[in-house]
Design an enzyme around this catalytic site. Structure first.
Site, mmCIF file in Angstrom:
data_model
loop_
_atom_site.group_PDB
_atom_site.id
_atom_site.type_symbol
_atom_site.label_atom_id
_atom_site.label_comp_id
_atom_site.label_asym_id
_atom_site.label_seq_id
_atom_site.Cartn_x
_atom_site.Cartn_y
_atom_site.Cartn_z
ATOM 1 N N LYS A 142 36.079 44.133 38.036
ATOM 2 C CA LYS A 142 35.655 44.056 36.640
ATOM 3 C C LYS A 142 34.319 43.316 36.629
ATOM 4 O O LYS A 142 34.119 42.342 35.891
ATOM 5 C CB LYS A 142 36.721 43.315 35.815
ATOM 6 C CG LYS A 142 36.501 43.344 34.330
ATOM 7 C CD LYS A 142 36.909 44.657 33.669
ATOM 8 C CE LYS A 142 36.489 44.695 32.224
ATOM 9 N NZ LYS A 142 36.885 45.955 31.548
ATOM 10 N N TYR A 191 45.686 33.655 40.712
ATOM 11 C CA TYR A 191 46.945 33.053 41.156
ATOM 12 C C TYR A 191 46.704 31.843 42.068
ATOM 13 O O TYR A 191 47.561 31.485 42.871
ATOM 14 C CB TYR A 191 47.814 34.085 41.884
ATOM 15 C CG TYR A 191 48.238 35.267 41.026
ATOM 16 C CD1 TYR A 191 47.983 35.299 39.662
ATOM 17 C CD2 TYR A 191 48.901 36.350 41.592
ATOM 18 C CE1 TYR A 191 48.373 36.381 38.882
ATOM 19 C CE2 TYR A 191 49.293 37.435 40.822
ATOM 20 C CZ TYR A 191 49.024 37.447 39.462
ATOM 21 O OH TYR A 191 49.414 38.517 38.701
#
Ligand code: NAI
Ligand code: MG
Length: 338
Positions: free
Chosen positions: A173, A125
């Site tokens: 991740k 973002y």
């Protein structure tokens, strides 16, 4: 001693849930001097030409603490979200979302008690997007900095230590995103050595989502990057009854803004049907932030009492109480526990 707090009621159901919350807070006996700013968002554009005027930001800089109702953001056009503006202008890098089961709120799970710490300023973002016209390829850059990662990770460890609530799980991740998510994971591991009293582990985001909907009680605190945190915090809200009941806060080193995570609900605005529970729970977080632990506990016990009894709940929870009736019953309960 009285606390000075900036109040942004917001629009839509914002003024209704804010009125209710202010009354419930008064029942705790804590003295709060409210500095009210009714015009933000659309109303501020009409009056001042911008959705988040400088005097509102200055008010929060001066009080240090704000309680905020929802503000309508036009979709696809018009002005930028007031929430995003507040996070960036005040550098509120930690989005804190507790999700705790309340009795009387039916869900498939019991005894869920989670807190998610989401990095609020960078990652996917960051706003670094571009379009390559020649090849018709769009890019979005997930920028992660060492400083940005360290401060949210430190925040989460400090919280877990202060509230003795482990384990703290870093969600990532790093198997695929070796540099960005990998750096976040490595920093979390380094910090875990500095906080030996906090139990620490890690989970890969997709596995985390699966485990959360199978057995959420195995988790307590989670820290993660912006996009994963956005998704995880709504998933966790769903485990305890949805966005209408959970609290949220955006916190930086200098300022803190406590808010309802739901929107302005234009479909029910002005009808006395809004459930103020989310903002009340955010107010409970605010009381803890202000060091008013006993008042915060009284507020929580009041909520548990009113929901356990189940006779004064709002239409979204299957009851027929108006926003004001709910707030009256809750204020009585809170005053008894204060
Ligand atoms: P919403 O949360 O306003 O409404 C979704 C559904 O939940 C509606 O049916 C609404 O009636 C219901 N609902 C929400 N809060 C409730 C409450 N406290 N009590 C009872 N029912 C409640 O989400 P929506 O419709 O996507 O967004 C409406 C507007 O709110 C948009 O302009 C959006 O940008 C803005 N918004 C603002 C936020 C903020 O200021 N923090 C957060 C999310 C949305
Ligand atoms: Mg979100």
């Amino acid at each position: 001693m009285s606390h000075r707090v900036t109040l942004i009621p917001g629009d839509g159901i914002g003024p209704e849930v804010s009125d209710a919350t202010v009354r419930v807070l008064a029942a705790t006996g804590v003295a709060i001097e409210w500095d009210v700013h009714e015009k933000v968002g659309e109303a501020a554009v009409a009056e001042y030409g911008e959705p988040l005027p400088a005097h509102v930001l200055d008010a929060i800089r001066s009080s240090g603490v704000a309680l905020k109702g929802p503000v309508t953001t036009p979709v696809g056009k018009g002005f930028r979200s007031v929430n995003v503006g507040l996070r960036q202008k005040l550098d509120l890098y930690a989005n804190v979302r507790p999700c705790r089961s309340l009795p009387g709120i039916e869900t498939p799970f019991r005894d869920v008690d989670l807190v998610i710490f989401r990095e609020n300023t960078e990652g996917l973002y960051s706003g670094l997007e571009s379009y390559d016209e020649r090849h018709d390829i769009a890019d979005s850059i997930a920028r992660i900095s060492k400083r940005g990662s360290e401060r949210i990770i430190r925040f989460a460890f400090e919280y877990a230590r202060r509230h003795a609530c482990g384990p703290l799980t870093v969600v990532h991740k790093a198997n695929i995103l070796k540099l960005t998510s990998g750096m976040f994971l490595n920093i979390a591991r380094e910090y875990s050595e500095r906080y030996p009293e906090v139990e620490f582990n890690d989970r890969i985001i997709d596995n985390m989502c699966m485990q959360l909907v199978v057995k959420p009680q195995q988790f307590r605190c989670m820290v993660t990057t912006n996009l994963f945190g956005d998704i995880l915090s709504d998933l966790a809200a769903g485990l305890v009854g949805g966005l209408g009941v959970v609290a949220g806060a955006n916190i930086g080193d200098e300022y803190a803004v406590f808010e309802a995570v739901h929107g302005s609900a234009p479909d029910i605005a002005g009808q006395g049907k809004a459930n103020p529970t989310a903002l009340v729970q955010s107010a409970e977080m605010m009381l803890r932030h202000l060091g008013e632990t006993r008042a915060a506990d009284a507020l929580h016990r009041g909520l548990v009492e009113v929901y356990t009894e189940g006779r004064h709940v709002t239409p979204d929870r299957g009851g027929s109480a108006s926003t004001t009736e709910f707030a009256d019953r809750l204020s009585d309960a809170v005053a008894n526990h204060a």
